[in-house]
Design a protein around this motif. Structure first.
Motif, PDB file in Angstrom:
ATOM      1  N   ASN A  58       0.846  -1.217  -0.001  1.00 34.22           N
ATOM      2  CA  ASN A  58      -0.197   0.067  -0.078  1.00 34.22           C
ATOM      3  C   ASN A  58       0.955   1.338  -0.019  1.00 34.22           C
ATOM      4  OD1 ASN A  58      -2.375  -1.313   0.157  1.00 34.22           O
ATOM      5  ND2 ASN A  58      -2.119  -1.613   2.484  1.00 34.22           N
ATOM      6  N   LEU A  59       0.192   2.284  -0.606  1.00 34.38           N
ATOM      7  CA  LEU A  59       0.876   3.708  -0.419  1.00 34.38           C
ATOM      8  C   LEU A  59       0.199   4.473   0.335  1.00 34.38           C
ATOM      9  CD1 LEU A  59       1.238   4.217  -4.421  1.00 34.38           C
ATOM     10  CD2 LEU A  59       3.157   3.555  -2.960  1.00 34.38           C
ATOM     11  N   ALA A  60       0.675   5.670   0.636  1.00 34.85           N
ATOM     12  CA  ALA A  60       0.105   6.467   1.642  1.00 34.85           C
ATOM     13  C   ALA A  60      -1.067   7.066   1.105  1.00 34.85           C
ATOM     14  CB  ALA A  60       1.111   7.493   1.982  1.00 34.85           C
ATOM     15  N   GLY A  61      -2.261   6.117   1.201  1.00 34.37           N
ATOM     16  CA  GLY A  61      -3.451   6.712   0.481  1.00 34.37           C
ATOM     17  C   GLY A  61      -3.848   5.381   0.124  1.00 34.37           C
ATOM     18  N   ASN A  62      -5.039   5.199  -0.644  1.00 33.86           N
ATOM     19  CA  ASN A  62      -5.554   3.907  -0.968  1.00 33.86           C
ATOM     20  C   ASN A  62      -5.164   3.183  -2.301  1.00 33.86           C
ATOM     21  OD1 ASN A  62      -7.687   4.439   1.126  1.00 33.86           O
ATOM     22  ND2 ASN A  62      -8.908   5.831  -0.297  1.00 33.86           N
ATOM     23  N   ASP A  63      -4.020   3.688  -2.655  1.00 34.47           N
ATOM     24  CA  ASP A  63      -3.449   3.056  -3.782  1.00 34.47           C
ATOM     25  C   ASP A  63      -2.469   1.882  -3.475  1.00 34.47           C
ATOM     26  OD1 ASP A  63      -4.441   5.000  -5.846  1.00 34.47           O
ATOM     27  OD2 ASP A  63      -3.087   6.327  -4.885  1.00 34.47           O
ATOM     28  N   LEU A  64      -2.335   0.942  -4.677  1.00 34.04           N
ATOM     29  CA  LEU A  64      -1.332  -0.008  -4.447  1.00 34.04           C
ATOM     30  C   LEU A  64      -0.361  -0.030  -5.403  1.00 34.04           C
ATOM     31  CD1 LEU A  64      -3.828  -3.244  -4.062  1.00 34.04           C
ATOM     32  CD2 LEU A  64      -2.415  -2.296  -2.221  1.00 34.04           C
ATOM     33  N   ILE A  65       0.873  -0.558  -5.106  1.00 37.57           N
ATOM     34  CA  ILE A  65       1.753  -0.508  -6.155  1.00 37.57           C
ATOM     35  C   ILE A  65       2.414  -2.002  -6.080  1.00 37.57           C
ATOM     36  CG2 ILE A  65       3.697   0.198  -4.367  1.00 37.57           C
ATOM     37  CD1 ILE A  65       4.765   1.944  -7.096  1.00 37.57           C
ATOM     38  N   ARG A  66       2.738  -2.494  -7.409  1.00 40.24           N
ATOM     39  CA  ARG A  66       3.614  -4.011  -7.524  1.00 40.24           C
ATOM     40  C   ARG A  66       4.928  -3.179  -7.939  1.00 40.24           C
ATOM     41  NH1 ARG A  66      -0.477  -7.935 -10.179  1.00 40.24           N
ATOM     42  NH2 ARG A  66      -1.830  -7.980  -8.436  1.00 40.24           N
ATOM     43  N   ILE A  67       5.864  -3.568  -7.652  1.00 39.99           N
ATOM     44  CA  ILE A  67       7.320  -3.029  -8.078  1.00 39.99           C
ATOM     45  C   ILE A  67       8.329  -3.891  -7.849  1.00 39.99           C
ATOM     46  CG2 ILE A  67       7.706  -1.729  -5.737  1.00 39.99           C
ATOM     47  CD1 ILE A  67       8.661   0.754  -7.511  1.00 39.99           C
ATOM     48  N   SER A  68       9.243  -3.960  -8.636  1.00 43.16           N
ATOM     49  CA  SER A  68      10.407  -4.960  -8.746  1.00 43.16           C
ATOM     50  C   SER A  68      11.517  -4.013  -8.703  1.00 43.16           C
ATOM     51  CB  SER A  68      10.362  -6.325  -9.411  1.00 43.16           C
ATOM     52  OG  SER A  68      10.074  -5.642 -10.833  1.00 43.16           O
ATOM     53  N   PHE A  69      12.644  -4.636  -8.349  1.00 41.29           N
ATOM     54  CA  PHE A  69      13.999  -3.910  -8.405  1.00 41.29           C
ATOM     55  C   PHE A  69      15.115  -4.589  -8.823  1.00 41.29           C
ATOM     56  CE2 PHE A  69      11.674  -1.466  -5.416  1.00 41.29           C
ATOM     57  CZ  PHE A  69      11.496  -0.462  -5.551  1.00 41.29           C
ATOM     58  N   LYS A  70      16.254  -4.320  -9.174  1.00 34.70           N
ATOM     59  CA  LYS A  70      17.787  -4.715  -9.294  1.00 34.70           C
ATOM     60  C   LYS A  70      18.673  -3.782  -8.792  1.00 34.70           C
ATOM     61  CE  LYS A  70      19.228  -7.335 -12.924  1.00 34.70           C
ATOM     62  NZ  LYS A  70      19.652  -8.526 -12.278  1.00 34.70           N
ATOM     63  N   ILE A  71      19.334  -4.219  -7.678  1.00 36.35           N
ATOM     64  CA  ILE A  71      20.038  -3.530  -6.857  1.00 36.35           C
ATOM     65  C   ILE A  71      21.512  -3.973  -7.295  1.00 36.35           C
ATOM     66  CG2 ILE A  71      20.975  -2.790  -4.645  1.00 36.35           C
ATOM     67  CD1 ILE A  71      17.995  -3.686  -3.678  1.00 36.35           C
ATOM     68  N   GLU A  72      22.465  -3.031  -7.799  1.00 38.59           N
ATOM     69  CA  GLU A  72      23.697  -3.157  -8.241  1.00 38.59           C
ATOM     70  C   GLU A  72      24.661  -2.525  -7.128  1.00 38.59           C
ATOM     71  OE1 GLU A  72      26.969  -0.774 -11.113  1.00 38.59           O
ATOM     72  OE2 GLU A  72      24.913  -0.553 -11.698  1.00 38.59           O
ATOM     73  N   THR A  73      25.642  -3.514  -6.890  1.00 37.15           N
ATOM     74  CA  THR A  73      26.687  -3.341  -5.821  1.00 37.15           C
ATOM     75  C   THR A  73      28.031  -3.188  -6.174  1.00 37.15           C
ATOM     76  OG1 THR A  73      27.025  -5.661  -5.398  1.00 37.15           O
ATOM     77  CG2 THR A  73      25.303  -4.750  -4.196  1.00 37.15           C
ATOM     78  N   ASP A  74      29.064  -2.853  -5.501  1.00 37.97           N
ATOM     79  CA  ASP A  74      30.260  -2.695  -6.086  1.00 37.97           C
ATOM     80  C   ASP A  74      31.289  -3.893  -6.157  1.00 37.97           C
ATOM     81  OD1 ASP A  74      30.647  -2.695  -3.079  1.00 37.97           O
ATOM     82  OD2 ASP A  74      31.880  -1.101  -3.009  1.00 37.97           O
ATOM     83  N   SER A  75      30.762  -4.989  -5.257  1.00 34.31           N
ATOM     84  CA  SER A  75      31.734  -6.337  -5.360  1.00 34.31           C
ATOM     85  C   SER A  75      30.623  -7.232  -5.252  1.00 34.31           C
ATOM     86  CB  SER A  75      32.585  -6.242  -4.366  1.00 34.31           C
ATOM     87  OG  SER A  75      31.962  -6.007  -3.044  1.00 34.31           O
ATOM     88  N   LYS A  76      31.350  -8.528  -5.202  1.00 32.07           N
ATOM     89  CA  LYS A  76      30.591 -10.032  -5.092  1.00 32.07           C
ATOM     90  C   LYS A  76      30.459 -10.000  -3.652  1.00 32.07           C
ATOM     91  CE  LYS A  76      32.477 -12.191  -9.289  1.00 32.07           C
ATOM     92  NZ  LYS A  76      33.252 -13.350  -9.501  1.00 32.07           N
ATOM     93  N   LYS A  77      31.363  -9.539  -2.728  1.00 31.34           N
ATOM     94  CA  LYS A  77      30.873  -9.658  -1.428  1.00 31.34           C
ATOM     95  C   LYS A  77      29.870  -8.774  -0.943  1.00 31.34           C
ATOM     96  CE  LYS A  77      35.611 -10.996   0.643  1.00 31.34           C
ATOM     97  NZ  LYS A  77      36.632 -10.367   1.849  1.00 31.34           N
ATOM     98  N   ALA A  78      29.852  -7.612  -1.462  1.00 28.98           N
ATOM     99  CA  ALA A  78      28.682  -6.789  -1.193  1.00 28.98           C
ATOM    100  C   ALA A  78      27.347  -7.500  -1.515  1.00 28.98           C
ATOM    101  CB  ALA A  78      28.701  -5.287  -1.775  1.00 28.98           C
TER     102      ALA A  78
END
Length: 142
Positions: A58-78
């Motif tokens: 839910n968002l701050a209201g009556n709306d819904l959101i479907r969302i996906s991400f890709k997060i890029e890190t600086d290393s394999k350890k990260a």
């Protein structure tokens, strides 16, 4: 007469020294300028990135959101650390989205701000590296 000759000789020597110095500067800049500061290749980016599957909230209201991400890190350890912190990352995303209205997320400016905000908040958690970029890979606002 003799003074004029000395002044001319000194002037010629100064001009010659200046020209030699200018040529040396140009050569040094040309040689060091050929090395490009290249970023990581796409394969390296993918190796150091984590997919966050679709989240519905839910968002701050009556709306819904479907969302996906890709997060890029600086290393394999990260990347490994981020994968272990999966539940914390999802929590950050849900809490951030719950404070936003649909108007704040719409458009490229709103999405860019969301990406930047999530990057900063996730970096506060990280110990083994840092998040370079957060990408929205899917978004449906209802």
């Amino acid at each position: 007469m003799k003074n004029n000759k000395l002044v001319m000789i000194m002037l010629i020597i100064l001009i010659a020294i200046t020209l030699v110095g200018a040529v040396a500067v140009v050569v040094v800049l040309k040689v060091t300028g050929t090395e490009k500061a290249e970023g990581p290749t796409i394969d390296e980016v993918i190796e150091a990135s984590v997919d966050i599957p679709e989240i519905t909230t839910n968002l701050a209201g009556n709306d819904l959101i479907r969302i996906s991400f890709k997060i890029e890190t600086d290393s394999k350890k990260a990347k490994e650390e981020l994968e272990k912190r999966d539940f914390q990352v999802k929590n950050i995303i849900i809490l951030s989205l719950s404070e936003k209205t649909s108007e704040q997320i719409q458009g490229s400016e709103g999405q860019t701000k969301l990406e930047s905000e999530l990057k900063d908040k996730i970096n506060e958690l990280m110990q083994e590296g840092k998040v370079e970029k957060v990408y929205i890979t899917g978004s449906l606002l209802q």
